[in-house]
Design a protein around this motif. Sequence first.
Motif, mmCIF file in Angstrom:
data_model
loop_
_atom_site.group_PDB
_atom_site.id
_atom_site.type_symbol
_atom_site.label_atom_id
_atom_site.label_comp_id
_atom_site.label_asym_id
_atom_site.label_seq_id
_atom_site.Cartn_x
_atom_site.Cartn_y
_atom_site.Cartn_z
ATOM 1 N N ALA A 108 0.966 -1.265 0.173
ATOM 2 C CA ALA A 108 0.117 -0.026 -0.010
ATOM 3 C C ALA A 108 1.001 1.375 0.061
ATOM 4 O O ALA A 108 0.601 2.310 -0.773
ATOM 5 N N LEU A 109 1.881 0.960 0.968
ATOM 6 C CA LEU A 109 2.945 2.341 0.733
ATOM 7 C C LEU A 109 3.529 2.421 -0.648
ATOM 8 O O LEU A 109 3.894 3.449 -1.022
ATOM 9 N N GLY A 110 3.988 1.467 -1.182
ATOM 10 C CA GLY A 110 4.405 1.357 -2.455
ATOM 11 C C GLY A 110 3.577 2.034 -3.496
ATOM 12 O O GLY A 110 4.030 3.193 -4.265
ATOM 13 N N GLU A 111 2.391 1.634 -3.585
ATOM 14 C CA GLU A 111 1.519 2.206 -4.523
ATOM 15 C C GLU A 111 1.207 3.742 -4.233
ATOM 16 O O GLU A 111 0.919 4.683 -5.110
ATOM 17 N N GLU A 112 1.124 4.194 -2.863
ATOM 18 C CA GLU A 112 0.968 5.541 -2.511
ATOM 19 C C GLU A 112 2.103 6.317 -3.201
ATOM 20 O O GLU A 112 1.904 7.402 -3.566
ATOM 21 N N CYS A 113 3.428 5.783 -2.946
ATOM 22 C CA CYS A 113 4.505 6.497 -3.343
ATOM 23 C C CYS A 113 4.414 6.691 -4.832
ATOM 24 O O CYS A 113 4.818 7.657 -5.350
ATOM 25 N N TYR A 114 4.251 5.598 -5.436
ATOM 26 C CA TYR A 114 4.064 5.450 -7.088
ATOM 27 C C TYR A 114 3.006 6.514 -7.582
ATOM 28 O O TYR A 114 3.357 7.251 -8.522
ATOM 29 N N GLU A 115 2.047 6.561 -7.101
ATOM 30 C CA GLU A 115 1.036 7.495 -7.456
ATOM 31 C C GLU A 115 1.309 8.952 -7.044
ATOM 32 O O GLU A 115 1.061 9.731 -7.893
ATOM 33 N N LYS A 116 1.815 9.295 -5.960
ATOM 34 C CA LYS A 116 2.532 10.725 -5.611
ATOM 35 C C LYS A 116 3.227 10.942 -6.873
ATOM 36 O O LYS A 116 3.365 12.297 -7.060
#
Length: 150
Positions: A108-116
């Motif tokens: 979830a953190l990885g997806e959040e970083c990728y989207e940011k």
Amino acid sequence: MIGVNRLISNSELQNLDLIDLLSERHSLVRKISEKAWNNQSEIYISNSEWYIMARIYKKQPSISYVTKNVEISRQAIHKFIKNLSDKGLVEVKNVENNKKEKCIRLTALGEECYEKNGALKAQLEEKIAEKIGAEQVHILKDLLKLDWDI
């Protein structure tokens, strides 16, 4: 331009062929993109790590698939995956019914970083469009998407 020194002057760009022009511009926008992320985040992510994250975003490919489809050495990919895992950005799991194979997915953190980071890249694209024109950016993207049959 946008807080990062140019790699080469505009006058020097005039004498480059297509391959070197693409390379120079790619290096410049990657450097700007990496700096924009690292200025606003405590999690350092290298361009190679972003490259791997882009290949696995919203997927769960096997590590062997990643090594075959990313232009980085197998050894380096394993090192980057370990780094990403240590940062809590990816999760590596065994593949069902296959003891040798492992798959990788963004946390979830990885997806959040990728989207940011995607939002930061969109801002950079807007700045480029302000300089060269939105239509020129659209044309450039269309040209780069074409099958060059090479």
